[in-house]
Design a protein around this motif. Structure first.
Motif, mmCIF file in Angstrom:
data_model
loop_
_atom_site.group_PDB
_atom_site.id
_atom_site.type_symbol
_atom_site.label_atom_id
_atom_site.label_comp_id
_atom_site.label_asym_id
_atom_site.label_seq_id
_atom_site.Cartn_x
_atom_site.Cartn_y
_atom_site.Cartn_z
ATOM 1 N N ARG A 190 7.152 1.841 -10.084
ATOM 2 C CA ARG A 190 8.290 0.827 -9.614
ATOM 3 C C ARG A 190 7.849 0.046 -8.799
ATOM 4 O O ARG A 190 8.256 -1.442 -8.711
ATOM 5 N N LEU A 191 6.571 0.104 -7.909
ATOM 6 C CA LEU A 191 6.097 -0.626 -6.848
ATOM 7 C C LEU A 191 5.122 -1.677 -7.130
ATOM 8 O O LEU A 191 4.972 -2.529 -6.701
ATOM 9 N N GLY A 192 4.323 -1.121 -8.211
ATOM 10 C CA GLY A 192 3.165 -2.030 -8.651
ATOM 11 C C GLY A 192 2.231 -2.020 -7.290
ATOM 12 O O GLY A 192 1.652 -3.128 -7.017
ATOM 13 N N PRO A 193 1.685 -0.906 -6.555
ATOM 14 C CA PRO A 193 0.971 -1.176 -5.253
ATOM 15 C C PRO A 193 -0.441 -1.693 -5.598
ATOM 16 O O PRO A 193 -0.953 -1.425 -6.817
ATOM 17 N N ALA A 194 -0.987 -2.407 -4.596
ATOM 18 C CA ALA A 194 -2.150 -2.841 -4.661
ATOM 19 C C ALA A 194 -3.118 -1.639 -4.367
ATOM 20 O O ALA A 194 -4.359 -1.523 -4.906
ATOM 21 N N VAL A 253 0.727 -0.907 -0.092
ATOM 22 C CA VAL A 253 -0.025 -0.115 -0.195
ATOM 23 C C VAL A 253 1.019 1.135 0.226
ATOM 24 O O VAL A 253 1.571 1.374 0.933
ATOM 25 N N LEU A 254 0.631 2.202 -0.845
ATOM 26 C CA LEU A 254 1.525 3.257 -0.814
ATOM 27 C C LEU A 254 0.838 4.349 -0.575
ATOM 28 O O LEU A 254 -0.327 4.856 -1.018
ATOM 29 N N LEU A 255 1.387 5.273 0.677
ATOM 30 C CA LEU A 255 0.715 6.516 0.982
ATOM 31 C C LEU A 255 1.530 7.485 0.896
ATOM 32 O O LEU A 255 2.621 7.552 1.302
ATOM 33 N N GLY A 265 -0.425 3.858 7.940
ATOM 34 C CA GLY A 265 0.744 3.122 7.832
ATOM 35 C C GLY A 265 0.928 2.247 9.002
ATOM 36 O O GLY A 265 1.186 1.102 8.754
ATOM 37 N N ALA A 266 0.955 2.897 10.133
ATOM 38 C CA ALA A 266 1.239 2.224 11.230
ATOM 39 C C ALA A 266 0.172 1.010 11.581
ATOM 40 O O ALA A 266 0.434 -0.099 11.857
ATOM 41 N N ALA A 267 -1.208 1.334 11.218
ATOM 42 C CA ALA A 267 -2.315 0.526 11.643
ATOM 43 C C ALA A 267 -2.128 -0.805 10.644
ATOM 44 O O ALA A 267 -2.449 -1.889 10.938
ATOM 45 N N LEU A 268 -1.891 -0.426 9.128
ATOM 46 C CA LEU A 268 -1.521 -1.468 8.354
ATOM 47 C C LEU A 268 -0.652 -2.383 8.599
ATOM 48 O O LEU A 268 -0.485 -3.623 8.397
ATOM 49 N N ALA A 269 0.465 -1.735 8.867
ATOM 50 C CA ALA A 269 1.851 -2.560 9.270
ATOM 51 C C ALA A 269 1.443 -3.546 10.418
ATOM 52 O O ALA A 269 2.015 -4.888 10.470
ATOM 53 N N ALA A 270 0.777 -3.131 11.361
ATOM 54 C CA ALA A 270 0.369 -3.931 12.435
ATOM 55 C C ALA A 270 -0.344 -5.259 12.152
ATOM 56 O O ALA A 270 -0.500 -6.247 12.878
ATOM 57 N N GLU A 271 -1.060 -4.967 10.962
ATOM 58 C CA GLU A 271 -1.765 -6.007 10.380
ATOM 59 C C GLU A 271 -1.070 -6.887 9.212
ATOM 60 O O GLU A 271 -1.558 -7.873 8.415
ATOM 61 N N ARG A 272 0.239 -6.541 9.117
ATOM 62 C CA ARG A 272 1.314 -7.280 8.338
ATOM 63 C C ARG A 272 0.737 -7.020 6.846
ATOM 64 O O ARG A 272 1.047 -7.840 6.130
ATOM 65 N N VAL A 273 0.649 -5.797 6.645
ATOM 66 C CA VAL A 273 0.328 -5.388 5.177
ATOM 67 C C VAL A 273 1.625 -4.651 4.856
ATOM 68 O O VAL A 273 1.928 -3.512 5.595
ATOM 69 N N ALA A 274 2.300 -4.879 3.885
ATOM 70 C CA ALA A 274 3.384 -4.044 3.473
ATOM 71 C C ALA A 274 2.985 -2.335 3.045
ATOM 72 O O ALA A 274 2.081 -2.461 2.550
ATOM 73 N N VAL A 275 3.341 -1.519 3.409
ATOM 74 C CA VAL A 275 3.305 -0.340 3.334
ATOM 75 C C VAL A 275 4.820 0.507 2.893
ATOM 76 O O VAL A 275 5.717 0.283 3.435
ATOM 77 N N ARG A 276 4.353 1.612 2.272
ATOM 78 C CA ARG A 276 5.455 2.541 1.781
ATOM 79 C C ARG A 276 4.671 3.853 2.225
ATOM 80 O O ARG A 276 4.071 4.313 1.444
ATOM 81 N N VAL A 277 5.369 4.505 2.936
ATOM 82 C CA VAL A 277 4.834 6.100 3.465
ATOM 83 C C VAL A 277 5.672 6.921 2.920
ATOM 84 O O VAL A 277 6.973 7.305 3.295
ATOM 85 N N LEU A 278 5.419 7.615 1.918
ATOM 86 C CA LEU A 278 6.309 8.612 1.252
ATOM 87 C C LEU A 278 6.367 10.237 1.785
ATOM 88 O O LEU A 278 7.265 10.760 1.386
ATOM 89 N N GLY A 279 5.352 10.120 2.750
ATOM 90 C CA GLY A 279 5.309 11.679 3.669
ATOM 91 C C GLY A 279 4.664 12.775 2.961
ATOM 92 O O GLY A 279 3.561 12.512 1.969
ATOM 93 N N ALA A 280 5.007 13.901 3.082
ATOM 94 C CA ALA A 280 4.474 15.109 2.928
ATOM 95 C C ALA A 280 5.001 15.761 1.431
ATOM 96 O O ALA A 280 6.086 15.226 1.242
ATOM 97 N N ARG A 281 4.055 16.465 0.995
ATOM 98 C CA ARG A 281 4.419 17.306 -0.427
ATOM 99 C C ARG A 281 5.075 16.288 -1.309
ATOM 100 O O ARG A 281 6.097 16.561 -1.912
#
Length: 307
Positions: free
Chosen positions: A238-242, A192-194, A210-226
């Motif tokens: 590059r990532l092909g996110p779901a 999941v791309l955030l 992102g933290a809630a998903l990671a706790a459920e063992r979902v792969a996350v990428r948090v790109l942050g602000a702006r």
């Protein structure tokens, strides 16, 4: 009436002394919002809507939790709207106005005391304890978001507490980042791309998701602000996110055209957007607007076939 078709959220925010983003949150969370529409279909506040908001603001300043204050304002008749909330007796202790009064739970009040004292160590311990005890979703919904909203309301009304808001935000972000870093390895193949919309600096909601998903063992990428649209598009290729989730806090950053330019995929990513900055009536058809962290989690779980 001040204007034939009512008032926009910015004008109402100036009248009642509360940030426009807070008014949108109250509308979404408590149902206290505009009741009229302009000829172009935009939602507008009339004088009764403004009176209800003024009553809610006064109740919150008296120490009533926002949910109860909204319920009372929505139930008020014309006489009550004109009179405002009952004042306490002269010998009745008054709660401290501002964010401490807005924190409705003991944990919330303790966190707000630490924030006002600029006690970063105590804030970190309180946040980490809540995360271990209650999990990310509950801690964000019941402790962290209300505290941040309360400080934001006080800052919007008085211009004060900038240093408190910055320090608390930093402690929250660090705690959520640790939750992601220390989570069990993910069991999803596609992440999941955030990201925040371009020029959007309010990134804590995507860190919480992102933290809630990671706790459920979902792969996350948090790109942050702006995150510019072109950069988000590159990450998607590059990532092909779901799932791709884009946050906008301010109307100035919620540009639907940027969403329409995001690339497809095989299979395509499920596009979710969150935050009060998005114009819900102008989003591209492939984008779904979610109104809260629990709603976003529900949508993402469904994408992965989880209940």
């Amino acid at each position: 009436m001040g204007q034939e078709w009512g008032w926009g959220v910015g004008a109402v925010a100036r009248r009642v002394g509360v940030a426009a983003s807070t008014l949108r949150t109250w509308d979404r969370r408590y149902g206290i919002g505009p009741s009229r529409h302009s000829p172009g279909g935009h939602r507008r506040y009339d004088e009764r809507d403004v009176a209800r908001l003024e009553l809610m603001v006064r109740l919150v300043q008296e120490g009533v939790p926002p949910e109860e204050a909204a319920r009372a304002a929505l139930a008020a008749d014309e006489t009550a709207l004109a009179a405002g909330p009952p004042r306490p007796a002269a010998d009745e202790p008054r709660p401290e106005p501002g964010p401490v009064a807005s924190a409705a739970t003991p944990a919330g009040r303790a966190l707000m005391r630490s924030a006002r004292a600029l006690d970063a160590r105590a804030m970190r311990e309180q946040i980490e304890t809540a995360l271990r005890r209650d999990g990310v979703e509950h801690t964000w919904q019941e402790l962290l978001a209300p505290a941040l909203i309360a400080i934001g309301e006080r800052h919007a009304a008085s211009g004060a507490l900038v240093e408190v808001e910055h320090l608390l935000s930093g402690c929250v972000q660090n705690a959520l980042a640790s939750e992601i870093a220390l989570a069990e390895p993910p069991d999803t193949a596609r992440p999941v791309l955030l990201a925040c919309a371009a020029e959007e600096q309010h990134s804590l909601p995507i860190h919480a998701l992102g933290a809630a998903l990671a706790a459920e063992r979902v792969a996350v990428r948090v790109l942050g602000a702006r995150v510019p649209a072109w950069s988000l598009a590159d990450a998607m290729r590059r990532l092909g996110p779901a799932v791709v989730f884009v946050w906008s806090q301010m109307p100035e950053t919620g540009d639907p055209a940027a969403l329409a330019e995001l690339p497809g995929g095989r299979p395509p990513a499920h596009l979710l957007v969150g935050g009060p900055g998005w114009p819900g009536d102008r989003l591209p058809p492939e984008a779904r607007l979610v109104g809260s962290l629990p709603e976003a989690l529900k949508e993402i779980r469904a994408t992965f076939g989880r209940g």
